[in-house]
Design a protein around this motif. Structure first.
Motif, mmCIF file in Angstrom:
data_model
loop_
_atom_site.group_PDB
_atom_site.id
_atom_site.type_symbol
_atom_site.label_atom_id
_atom_site.label_comp_id
_atom_site.label_asym_id
_atom_site.label_seq_id
_atom_site.Cartn_x
_atom_site.Cartn_y
_atom_site.Cartn_z
ATOM 1 N N ALA A 1 33.225 47.536 41.353
ATOM 2 C CA ALA A 1 33.446 47.714 40.087
ATOM 3 C C ALA A 1 34.441 46.805 39.559
ATOM 4 O O ALA A 1 35.162 45.827 40.101
ATOM 5 N N HIS A 2 34.556 46.584 38.212
ATOM 6 C CA HIS A 2 35.525 45.715 37.350
ATOM 7 C C HIS A 2 35.459 44.330 37.689
ATOM 8 O O HIS A 2 36.539 43.711 38.074
ATOM 9 N N ASP A 3 34.256 43.714 37.949
ATOM 10 C CA ASP A 3 33.866 42.422 38.177
ATOM 11 C C ASP A 3 34.210 41.593 37.077
ATOM 12 O O ASP A 3 33.248 41.358 36.175
ATOM 13 N N MET A 4 35.284 40.973 36.928
ATOM 14 C CA MET A 4 35.596 40.273 35.522
ATOM 15 C C MET A 4 34.833 38.944 35.548
ATOM 16 O O MET A 4 34.208 38.335 34.266
ATOM 17 N N GLY A 5 34.457 38.157 36.568
ATOM 18 C CA GLY A 5 33.695 36.987 36.566
ATOM 19 C C GLY A 5 32.435 37.191 36.179
ATOM 20 O O GLY A 5 31.569 36.450 35.354
ATOM 21 N N ARG A 6 31.786 38.471 36.672
ATOM 22 C CA ARG A 6 30.322 38.819 36.316
ATOM 23 C C ARG A 6 30.379 38.985 34.770
ATOM 24 O O ARG A 6 29.305 38.746 34.161
ATOM 25 N N GLU A 7 31.151 39.764 34.246
ATOM 26 C CA GLU A 7 31.052 40.278 32.968
ATOM 27 C C GLU A 7 31.286 38.736 32.148
ATOM 28 O O GLU A 7 30.624 38.621 31.085
ATOM 29 N N ARG B 1 40.540 41.356 28.965
ATOM 30 C CA ARG B 1 40.067 42.497 29.653
ATOM 31 C C ARG B 1 40.648 42.267 31.252
ATOM 32 O O ARG B 1 40.428 40.930 31.546
ATOM 33 N N ARG B 2 41.171 43.313 31.767
ATOM 34 C CA ARG B 2 41.373 43.318 33.034
ATOM 35 C C ARG B 2 41.153 44.628 33.710
ATOM 36 O O ARG B 2 40.941 45.541 32.942
ATOM 37 N N PRO B 3 41.147 44.498 35.174
ATOM 38 C CA PRO B 3 40.748 46.103 35.779
ATOM 39 C C PRO B 3 42.000 46.679 35.677
ATOM 40 O O PRO B 3 42.878 46.416 35.122
ATOM 41 N N PRO B 4 41.683 48.235 35.763
ATOM 42 C CA PRO B 4 42.856 49.278 35.734
ATOM 43 C C PRO B 4 43.720 48.923 37.199
ATOM 44 O O PRO B 4 43.237 48.260 37.962
#
Length: 355
Positions: free
Chosen positions: A73-79, A62-65
């Motif tokens: 928004a789109h915080d990969m580390g948080r998810e 998964r990556r941001p748009p």
């Protein structure tokens, strides 16, 4: 099984460099062999999701748009962190394997998790399931039960006590989404002023027992067991998860819940089979949630209207990127019409509300 979620070819402009991905994963996941085959899951309008197929192993990246994104928004580390830690209290999160903060690798932060193979329901109930109305109702109740289970997770025991600030959550959501909506305005977008004023005026106190708020709990974010489709075996998309008022999360979910009696224009927005024979109505959904959670809900109107406004904010942020040419995805051209319809739905609720 044909009903399991299928990936397709990668959309133009959203390709990944296979050699770079392969090198990164083999440095972080032991015993990987062979070359990956990369394809893309077509669903979703926010983060981009890819299937990585190695011999005997499958992963999801998964990556941001591409293009503009809101700061928080789109915080990969948080998810990635949520997946790893919440699993101890809510064992429906996919296992996360690697989180890359070096944007030079693919041009953005990303993470990789296990693929949970199963059925994901989209706009229609698959005929192959051959569900009776009673089976559909049972699945609907199971869907709500999982939400109640999530809201009851001991987030402190999972080490997620710092994930959000429950005090003042309701007020921050109303103010925050008002600000985000205004910043994403385009010349053709409605202003939502009467709804924003009503939400501010009718704002209830925070619920006394905060919980894990998923913030995007829908049927297309849950995975059903292919061998027993009445069983939910996974929950996806933890990008927006925080700690806050569980009734606000309920409102978010109800905003997506288009029931059989809704008008034809509203039906066009439906992304899950919430209109299928046996599915609960929004009021029945809220009543069943209240029964199972032990939370008294005096009126669902505020939470449902908030959910509609928040959904309009998300839709408008995506449309803003399309309007300004930051994404070429033609699906987003219709989002302005969805925004206007959501405003009409909100005004109808407000006009009938006894609050």
């Amino acid at each position: 099984m044909a009903l399991t979620d299928q990936s397709t070819r990668i959309r133009e402009g959203e390709e990944l460099d296979t050699a770079v991905i392969d090198q990164y994963l083999k440095a972080h996941i032991p015993e990987l062999t062979g070359e990956p085959r990369i394809s893309q899951f077509p669903g979703g309008a926010s983060n981009l999701t890819y299937l990585l197929e190695y011999p005997g192993k499958e992963f999801v990246l998964r990556r941001p748009p591409f293009g503009h994104k809101a700061k928080s928004a789109h915080d990969m580390g948080r998810e990635y962190r949520i997946l790893n830690q919440l699993n101890a209290g809510f064992p429906y999160c996919p296992k996360a394997y690697a989180h890359c903060t070096d944007e030079s690798v693919i041009g953005a932060e990303f993470y990789v998790m296990e693929r949970v193979n199963g059925i994901i329901l989209r706009s229609e109930m698959p005929a192959e399931l051959n569900f009776s109305a009673e089976q559909t109702r049972d699945l609907c109740k199971s869907f709500i039960d999982k939400m109640v289970e999530l809201h009851n997770v001991d987030y402190q025991a999972c080490g997620l006590g710092d994930l959000g600030k429950p005090e003042g959550y309701v007020q921050r959501q109303i103010g925050g989404w008002s600000d985000r909506y205004d910043k994403a305005l385009t010349p053709d977008a409605p202003l939502w002023e009467p709804v924003k004023a009503w939400l501010k005026d009718k704002m209830p106190a925070d619920h006394h027992k905060p919980g894990i708020v998923h913030n995007d709990y829908r049927f297309d974010n849950v995975i059903l067991n292919p061998q027993n489709p009445s069983e939910i075996i996974g929950v996806l998309d933890w990008e927006l998860t925080t700690i806050g008022d569980p009734l606000m999360d309920l409102g978010n979910t109800l905003a997506y819940w288009i029931e059989a009696g809704d008008s034809a224009p509203i039906q066009l927005m439906r992304r899950q089979p919430s209109n299928a024979p046996g599915m609960l109505t929004r009021q029945q959904f809220a009543d069943y949630y209240a029964e199972r959670s032990g939370i008294e809900i005096k009126s669902i109107d505020f939470y449902y209207t908030y959910g509609l406004f928040r959904l309009a904010g998300i839709v408008q942020q995506i449309y803003y990127r399309y309007f300004h040419g930051q994404t070429q995805d033609k699906r987003f051209a219709q989002f302005i019409h969805m925004n206007k319809l959501l405003e009409q739905m909100s005004l109808q609720v407000i006009n009938k509300s006894q609050l």
